[in-house]
Design a protein around this motif. Structure first.
Motif, mmCIF file in Angstrom:
data_model
loop_
_atom_site.group_PDB
_atom_site.id
_atom_site.type_symbol
_atom_site.label_atom_id
_atom_site.label_comp_id
_atom_site.label_asym_id
_atom_site.label_seq_id
_atom_site.Cartn_x
_atom_site.Cartn_y
_atom_site.Cartn_z
ATOM 1 N N THR A 78 -2.996 104.333 -37.044
ATOM 2 C CA THR A 78 -3.402 103.128 -37.748
ATOM 3 C C THR A 78 -3.026 101.927 -36.903
ATOM 4 O O THR A 78 -1.879 101.816 -36.465
ATOM 5 C CB THR A 78 -2.684 103.023 -39.111
ATOM 6 N N LEU A 79 -3.987 101.040 -36.670
ATOM 7 C CA LEU A 79 -3.688 99.763 -36.046
ATOM 8 C C LEU A 79 -3.397 98.804 -37.186
ATOM 9 O O LEU A 79 -4.256 98.561 -38.028
ATOM 10 C CB LEU A 79 -4.861 99.251 -35.213
ATOM 11 N N THR A 80 -2.176 98.313 -37.221
ATOM 12 C CA THR A 80 -1.740 97.449 -38.306
ATOM 13 C C THR A 80 -1.394 96.086 -37.755
ATOM 14 O O THR A 80 -0.788 95.985 -36.683
ATOM 15 C CB THR A 80 -0.487 98.049 -38.986
ATOM 16 N N VAL A 81 -1.766 95.052 -38.478
ATOM 17 C CA VAL A 81 -1.410 93.695 -38.105
ATOM 18 C C VAL A 81 -0.663 93.076 -39.265
ATOM 19 O O VAL A 81 -1.169 93.002 -40.379
ATOM 20 C CB VAL A 81 -2.650 92.846 -37.769
ATOM 21 N N TRP A 82 0.574 92.654 -38.993
ATOM 22 C CA TRP A 82 1.405 91.962 -39.983
ATOM 23 C C TRP A 82 1.422 90.493 -39.599
ATOM 24 O O TRP A 82 1.877 90.140 -38.506
ATOM 25 C CB TRP A 82 2.837 92.484 -39.939
ATOM 26 N N LYS A 83 0.962 89.617 -40.485
ATOM 27 C CA LYS A 83 0.958 88.183 -40.217
ATOM 28 C C LYS A 83 2.140 87.539 -40.936
ATOM 29 O O LYS A 83 2.437 87.866 -42.092
ATOM 30 C CB LYS A 83 -0.335 87.552 -40.704
ATOM 31 N N PHE A 84 2.808 86.602 -40.250
ATOM 32 C CA PHE A 84 3.978 85.917 -40.802
ATOM 33 C C PHE A 84 3.746 84.409 -40.832
ATOM 34 O O PHE A 84 3.104 83.867 -39.931
ATOM 35 C CB PHE A 84 5.214 86.239 -39.950
ATOM 36 N N PRO A 85 4.297 83.726 -41.840
ATOM 37 C CA PRO A 85 4.065 82.293 -41.987
ATOM 38 C C PRO A 85 4.937 81.433 -41.067
ATOM 39 O O PRO A 85 4.908 80.201 -41.173
ATOM 40 C CB PRO A 85 4.393 82.039 -43.456
ATOM 41 N N THR A 86 5.700 82.067 -40.161
ATOM 42 C CA THR A 86 6.532 81.335 -39.211
ATOM 43 C C THR A 86 6.291 81.885 -37.811
ATOM 44 O O THR A 86 5.768 82.991 -37.651
ATOM 45 C CB THR A 86 8.036 81.501 -39.533
ATOM 46 N N THR A 87 6.719 81.134 -36.811
ATOM 47 C CA THR A 87 6.528 81.582 -35.431
ATOM 48 C C THR A 87 7.530 82.655 -35.024
ATOM 49 O O THR A 87 7.336 83.327 -34.012
ATOM 50 C CB THR A 87 6.621 80.402 -34.444
ATOM 51 N N THR A 88 8.595 82.853 -35.798
ATOM 52 C CA THR A 88 9.612 83.851 -35.457
ATOM 53 C C THR A 88 9.545 85.108 -36.324
ATOM 54 O O THR A 88 10.249 86.076 -36.060
ATOM 55 C CB THR A 88 11.024 83.248 -35.579
ATOM 56 N N GLY A 89 8.704 85.107 -37.347
ATOM 57 C CA GLY A 89 8.630 86.244 -38.262
ATOM 58 C C GLY A 89 8.286 87.554 -37.594
ATOM 59 O O GLY A 89 8.850 88.601 -37.906
ATOM 60 N N ALA A 90 7.363 87.531 -36.628
ATOM 61 C CA ALA A 90 6.951 88.766 -35.962
ATOM 62 C C ALA A 90 8.083 89.348 -35.116
ATOM 63 O O ALA A 90 8.223 90.565 -35.024
ATOM 64 C CB ALA A 90 5.716 88.524 -35.099
ATOM 65 N N ASP A 91 8.899 88.487 -34.513
ATOM 66 C CA ASP A 91 10.032 88.988 -33.727
ATOM 67 C C ASP A 91 11.036 89.695 -34.628
ATOM 68 O O ASP A 91 11.568 90.751 -34.275
ATOM 69 C CB ASP A 91 10.716 87.842 -32.972
ATOM 70 N N THR A 92 11.294 89.119 -35.797
ATOM 71 C CA THR A 92 12.193 89.749 -36.768
ATOM 72 C C THR A 92 11.626 91.089 -37.213
ATOM 73 O O THR A 92 12.339 92.095 -37.287
ATOM 74 C CB THR A 92 12.397 88.822 -37.989
ATOM 75 N N GLY B 84 1.618 77.824 -35.889
ATOM 76 C CA GLY B 84 2.693 77.865 -36.875
ATOM 77 C C GLY B 84 2.930 79.246 -37.461
ATOM 78 O O GLY B 84 3.809 79.424 -38.295
ATOM 79 N N THR B 85 2.146 80.237 -37.010
ATOM 80 C CA THR B 85 2.300 81.600 -37.531
ATOM 81 C C THR B 85 2.615 82.556 -36.384
ATOM 82 O O THR B 85 2.591 82.178 -35.214
ATOM 83 C CB THR B 85 1.018 82.094 -38.242
ATOM 84 N N SER B 86 2.888 83.800 -36.742
ATOM 85 C CA SER B 86 3.073 84.864 -35.764
ATOM 86 C C SER B 86 2.524 86.144 -36.356
ATOM 87 O O SER B 86 2.253 86.221 -37.564
ATOM 88 C CB SER B 86 4.551 85.019 -35.394
ATOM 89 N N ALA B 87 2.347 87.148 -35.499
ATOM 90 C CA ALA B 87 1.808 88.424 -35.966
ATOM 91 C C ALA B 87 2.374 89.560 -35.123
ATOM 92 O O ALA B 87 2.644 89.397 -33.937
ATOM 93 C CB ALA B 87 0.286 88.432 -35.886
ATOM 94 N N LEU B 88 2.544 90.687 -35.786
ATOM 95 C CA LEU B 88 2.986 91.913 -35.133
ATOM 96 C C LEU B 88 1.832 92.897 -35.206
ATOM 97 O O LEU B 88 1.350 93.221 -36.287
ATOM 98 C CB LEU B 88 4.219 92.477 -35.849
ATOM 99 N N PHE B 89 1.366 93.346 -34.040
ATOM 100 C CA PHE B 89 0.282 94.319 -33.923
ATOM 101 C C PHE B 89 0.914 95.653 -33.559
ATOM 102 O O PHE B 89 1.659 95.729 -32.583
ATOM 103 C CB PHE B 89 -0.679 93.920 -32.799
ATOM 104 N N VAL B 90 0.609 96.709 -34.333
ATOM 105 C CA VAL B 90 1.259 97.991 -34.100
ATOM 106 C C VAL B 90 0.275 99.140 -34.268
ATOM 107 O O VAL B 90 -0.469 99.193 -35.245
ATOM 108 C CB VAL B 90 2.427 98.213 -35.092
ATOM 109 N N LEU B 91 0.276 100.067 -33.318
ATOM 110 C CA LEU B 91 -0.474 101.308 -33.440
ATOM 111 C C LEU B 91 0.539 102.384 -33.805
ATOM 112 O O LEU B 91 1.449 102.678 -33.021
ATOM 113 C CB LEU B 91 -1.184 101.662 -32.126
ATOM 114 N N THR B 92 0.406 102.933 -35.023
ATOM 115 C CA THR B 92 1.400 103.871 -35.555
ATOM 116 C C THR B 92 0.747 105.112 -36.138
ATOM 117 O O THR B 92 -0.459 105.149 -36.384
ATOM 118 C CB THR B 92 2.225 103.212 -36.684
ATOM 119 N N SER B 93 1.592 106.096 -36.396
ATOM 120 C CA SER B 93 1.184 107.268 -37.172
ATOM 121 C C SER B 93 2.421 107.811 -37.863
ATOM 122 O O SER B 93 3.541 107.330 -37.625
ATOM 123 C CB SER B 93 0.549 108.340 -36.266
#
Length: 162
Positions: free
Chosen positions: A4-18, A116-125
Motif C-alpha cells: 500500500t502506498l500511503t500518504v499521511w498529511k500533517f497540518p504543520t511542517t514538522t508533523g511528517a518528521d514526527t 505550511g504542511t508536511s506529508a509522509l509517503f510510505v510503501l508498506t505491507s
C-alpha cells in the motif's frame, strides 16, 4: 501480500518528521513492513517543498530515488518545467498509472500538500492497522492512500528501480 502506498498529511511542517519516527518504532515492533518512505515538508513562504527519501527506515530504499523524484516532480515541480518536458510527461505519468497511482490521487495530493504542511509517503505491507493507528493518535494526520496489487507493486519496482 500487496503493498500500500500511503500518504499521511500533517497540518504543520514538522508533523511528517514526527510521524517518520513513530513509523520506525511501529516497524521495530513488527506491526508493519516498510518497503520505502519519503518525507515532504513545505515551509510557509517557500516556493517549493523540501523532500527526502527515508533510508533510515528501509536501508537502501526499495523503489529508489527515481520513483520519489518522478512522483514529487509531478506533484510539485511540473508547472515549472511545463513545455520543457512536453510529451515525455505523458509517458512518465502513464508509468505511474500502470502501477496504481492515478490522476485523481495526484490531483488530491497537489491540492492538499501546500505551504505550511508536511506529508509522509510510505510503501508498506503486512500492517496490523488497528495497532498502527494507535501509535499515530494525537499526531493530527489526514490519511490518503491507494492500494497496490502484487502485480502493480512488481511493476512499480520494475519501472522505478535505479
Amino acid at each position: 501480500m500487496a503493498a500500500t502506498l500511503t500518504v499521511w498529511k500533517f497540518p504543520t511542517t514538522t508533523g511528517a518528521d514526527t510521524a517518520a519516527q513513530t513509523l520506525k518504532d511501529v516497524q521495530t515492533e513488527g506491526l508493519i513492513t516498510v518497503h520505502d518512505a519519503a518525507v515532504v515538508s513545505w515551509p510557509e513562504g517557500a516556493k517549493k517543498p523540501k523532500t527526502a527519501q527515508l533510508h533510515s527506515l528501509t536501508g537502501a530504499g526499495a523503489l529508489g530515488g527515481a520513483f520519489w523524484g518522478l512522483l514529487f516532480g509531478i506533484l510539485f515541480f511540473i508547472p515549472l518545467l511545463g513545455a520543457v518536458l512536453g510529451a515525455g510527461i505523458g509517458a512518465l505519468t502513464g508509468s505511474l498509472t500502470d502501477v496504481g497511482i492515478d490522476d485523481k490521487f495526484i490531483d488530491r495530493l497537489k491540492s492538499e500538500i501546500t505551504p505550511g504542511t508536511s506529508a509522509l509517503f510510505v510503501l508498506t505491507s503486512d500492517a496490523t492497522l488497528d495497532r498502527v493507528r494507535e501509535h499515530f493518535d494525537g499526531q493530527h494526520a489526514e490519511l490518503l492512500s491507494t492500494n497496490l496489487s502484487r502485480e502493480q507493486e512488481a511493476a512499480l519496482r520494475e519501472v522505478f528501480a535505479d
